[in-house]
Design a protein around this motif. Sequence first.
Motif, short mmCIF file in Angstrom:
data_model
loop_
_atom_site.label_atom_id
_atom_site.label_comp_id
_atom_site.label_asym_id
_atom_site.label_seq_id
_atom_site.Cartn_x
_atom_site.Cartn_y
_atom_site.Cartn_z
N THR A 266 -14.01 -15.42 5.41
CA THR A 266 -12.77 -15.53 4.64
C THR A 266 -11.68 -14.68 5.26
O THR A 266 -11.93 -13.76 6.06
N LEU A 267 -10.43 -14.99 4.85
CA LEU A 267 -9.30 -14.19 5.30
C LEU A 267 -9.45 -12.75 4.83
O LEU A 267 -9.16 -11.81 5.58
N LYS A 268 -9.90 -12.56 3.61
CA LYS A 268 -10.07 -11.21 3.07
C LYS A 268 -11.09 -10.43 3.88
O LYS A 268 -10.90 -9.23 4.16
N LYS A 269 -12.17 -11.08 4.26
CA LYS A 269 -13.18 -10.41 5.07
C LYS A 269 -12.59 -9.92 6.39
O LYS A 269 -12.87 -8.80 6.84
N ASN A 270 -11.75 -10.73 7.02
CA ASN A 270 -11.12 -10.33 8.28
C ASN A 270 -10.13 -9.21 8.08
O ASN A 270 -10.06 -8.27 8.88
N LEU A 271 -9.34 -9.28 7.02
CA LEU A 271 -8.33 -8.25 6.79
C LEU A 271 -8.96 -6.90 6.48
O LEU A 271 -8.46 -5.86 6.92
N LEU A 272 -10.04 -6.92 5.74
CA LEU A 272 -10.67 -5.66 5.33
C LEU A 272 -11.66 -5.13 6.35
O LEU A 272 -12.29 -4.10 6.10
N TYR A 273 -11.82 -5.82 7.47
CA TYR A 273 -12.76 -5.37 8.49
C TYR A 273 -12.24 -4.08 9.11
O TYR A 273 -11.31 -4.08 9.92
N GLY A 274 -12.86 -2.96 8.75
CA GLY A 274 -12.44 -1.66 9.27
C GLY A 274 -11.31 -1.02 8.52
O GLY A 274 -10.80 0.03 8.96
N ALA A 275 -10.87 -1.58 7.39
CA ALA A 275 -9.76 -0.99 6.63
C ALA A 275 -10.16 0.39 6.10
O ALA A 275 -11.31 0.62 5.73
N ARG A 276 -9.19 1.30 6.01
CA ARG A 276 -9.45 2.66 5.56
C ARG A 276 -8.58 3.01 4.37
O ARG A 276 -7.39 2.70 4.34
N LYS A 277 -9.19 3.63 3.36
CA LYS A 277 -8.47 4.15 2.20
C LYS A 277 -7.52 3.09 1.64
O LYS A 277 -6.31 3.29 1.54
N LEU A 278 -8.10 1.98 1.29
CA LEU A 278 -7.30 0.81 0.93
C LEU A 278 -7.25 0.64 -0.58
O LEU A 278 -8.22 0.88 -1.28
N ASN A 279 -6.08 0.21 -1.07
CA ASN A 279 -5.96 -0.23 -2.46
C ASN A 279 -5.21 -1.56 -2.48
O ASN A 279 -4.70 -2.02 -1.45
N ASP A 280 -5.15 -2.18 -3.66
CA ASP A 280 -4.52 -3.51 -3.76
C ASP A 280 -3.05 -3.47 -3.37
O ASP A 280 -2.53 -4.43 -2.79
N LYS A 281 -2.40 -2.36 -3.64
CA LYS A 281 -0.98 -2.25 -3.30
C LYS A 281 -0.79 -2.28 -1.78
O LYS A 281 0.13 -2.94 -1.27
N ASP A 282 -1.63 -1.57 -1.06
CA ASP A 282 -1.56 -1.57 0.41
C ASP A 282 -1.81 -2.97 0.96
O ASP A 282 -1.11 -3.43 1.87
N LEU A 283 -2.81 -3.64 0.41
CA LEU A 283 -3.15 -4.97 0.89
C LEU A 283 -2.00 -5.95 0.66
O LEU A 283 -1.65 -6.73 1.54
N GLN A 284 -1.40 -5.89 -0.52
CA GLN A 284 -0.29 -6.78 -0.84
C GLN A 284 0.92 -6.49 0.05
O GLN A 284 1.61 -7.41 0.51
N ALA A 285 1.18 -5.20 0.31
CA ALA A 285 2.32 -4.84 1.15
C ALA A 285 2.14 -5.35 2.58
O ALA A 285 3.07 -5.88 3.19
N VAL A 286 0.95 -5.20 3.12
CA VAL A 286 0.69 -5.65 4.49
C VAL A 286 0.75 -7.17 4.57
O VAL A 286 1.32 -7.74 5.51
N CYS A 287 0.19 -7.86 3.57
CA CYS A 287 0.24 -9.33 3.57
C CYS A 287 1.68 -9.82 3.48
O CYS A 287 2.05 -10.81 4.12
N SER A 288 2.49 -9.12 2.70
CA SER A 288 3.90 -9.49 2.58
C SER A 288 4.64 -9.25 3.90
O SER A 288 5.43 -10.09 4.35
N LEU A 289 4.37 -8.12 4.54
CA LEU A 289 5.02 -7.80 5.81
C LEU A 289 4.67 -8.82 6.88
O LEU A 289 5.53 -9.25 7.66
N CYS A 290 3.40 -9.24 6.92
CA CYS A 290 2.93 -10.17 7.95
C CYS A 290 3.03 -11.63 7.51
O CYS A 290 2.51 -12.52 8.21
N GLU A 291 3.65 -11.88 6.37
CA GLU A 291 3.88 -13.24 5.87
C GLU A 291 2.56 -14.03 5.74
O GLU A 291 2.42 -15.14 6.25
#
Length: 545
Positions: free
Chosen positions: A407-432
């Motif tokens: 899944t896309l989520k699996k790829n995005l979270l691969y190696g993610a550090r100190k992550l919360n939903d706000k960080d994930l949403q911000a990065v997804c918004s930045l990268c469209e």
Amino acid sequence: MLPRILADKRWQQLLLLAATGILQSVCLILLISWGRHVVEGAEPHSPVPWGLGVMAIIFLAAGRYVERFYAELLAQRYIFLLRQKVFEKSQSLAPKDFRIADKGGTLLRLTGDMTAIRNWIVQGMAPLIVIGLWFIVSLLALLQLHYLLGVALLVPLLVAVAGNYLLGRYLFVQSEQLRRRRGEMIRNVTEKLRQLPLIRAYNQPAKETRRFLRQSQRLMQSQICRARTSALMRGMNEAILLFTMLTLIGTGLHLQQQNIISAQYMAVLMTAALYLLGQLRRLTRLYEFWTLKRVAEKKLVQFLSRNSLHEGRKNRISGIFKVELQQVFCSNRLTPQSFTINSHSRILLRGGSGSGKSTLLSAIAGLTRISGGRILLSDKNIKSYRSRVISQHICLVSSYLPLLRGTLKKNLLYGARKLNDKDLQAVCSLCELNNPQELAQGLQTRLEEGGANLSASLIYRIMLARALLRKPSLLLLDEDVAHQSLDVQQVIRRLAGTFQGAIVLCADFSGAEEICPQRWDLTGVSDAGSANNKVIVMEQYAKGK
């Protein structure tokens, strides 16, 4: 190099196998005694001899179960440890050996080699222990009757050992060749299955079929040669076993004629010989299993003996983040370079084809071994840091590091550090990455291996988002065809204005100079003579010199 089979309390299973062999030997003696008691004219309705006989049969059957199960238990526990060791080694290979783990050999080690070692433990070592104890007890019992019976049993078996040793040398060579050709075919098939679009685009299915046919024929010939030697070995062992039994019975008949042993003992001897024949037949493939195990161990030792990635001791970076290159070069790929990347640098990396741009970025990220020079991280040699520290602070975005299947989520979270939903949403918004037309199922959208079902622009934006979720101090953006996409260019512009760390951008599109005002120009290896005149040190550039 390889872990010992009997380490980590696995010797307990070995002791149980030995105890099983001893118990079965006792049961065999009881069974023979019962048979002797019957042929000597015991009371037909006496419960004691019949009870001992039935009990011996039950324990002999139970012993086979214990032998088979605990031999498998010993083998699987050892293979589990060995498989883990091989996988961990493949992850800790030095940068120069990264491709070794992806050429089909690892698959062969984790399947064929492990199977060969398992077969040796279950069908070789365990029966050897159990039946070996039986044989010793039987030999002692025969020696007590008469020494000629012991000689009749022992001499042919010694001949079998010598014959197996001579044939085993050829079997070892043929097994090595068979494994090598199987590995060649696996590597070829693995590569070609990944490159099916290329094969079809250039209309080469027939050529690849012919190549596979040649490899398959060589593999078949090796298998036939090995099968011939194996069959010859089994035939020889079967002949020796039958000759042993005939010799044993013939010796017994001779001793009976000489009135040395009675007819009753002769009947018991024949019964025991026939039972022993069936058990010894299980050892006819012993040398074959041992040979295959030797080949597997040789290949595993060669793999595990490769140099591992050298780990430093530092667990954290102290002071201000900075990367400094001092005459760093890679033979035939990158000329000596000396630059400094500060904590908030915006550097545009440029150079002609073959100048070493990708090599340089990969070397900074610790994925390519440099031939000389030093890379300093916060004024300390980068080799003094643990690899996890380097990967936390320096992140490379490159097609060399593709997307994973899932899944896309699996790829995005691969190696993610100190992550919360706000960080994930911000990065997804930045990268469209929130466009339902591109990602119909959002974070649950399924990706094929390498993102084969996505556009180049979307693949790059996902890789960029994955890197940002690592929260690095330095972002290395390697050259990519996706940089020609207006969507990607817009994302990089926003990133340059919001990212808190340093960025090195390897790109050639209009407006890249505005995103990264600092310049880093490389010269190709063929132009090494004029390279030093074109190098611009970053401190001097930042100071306007």
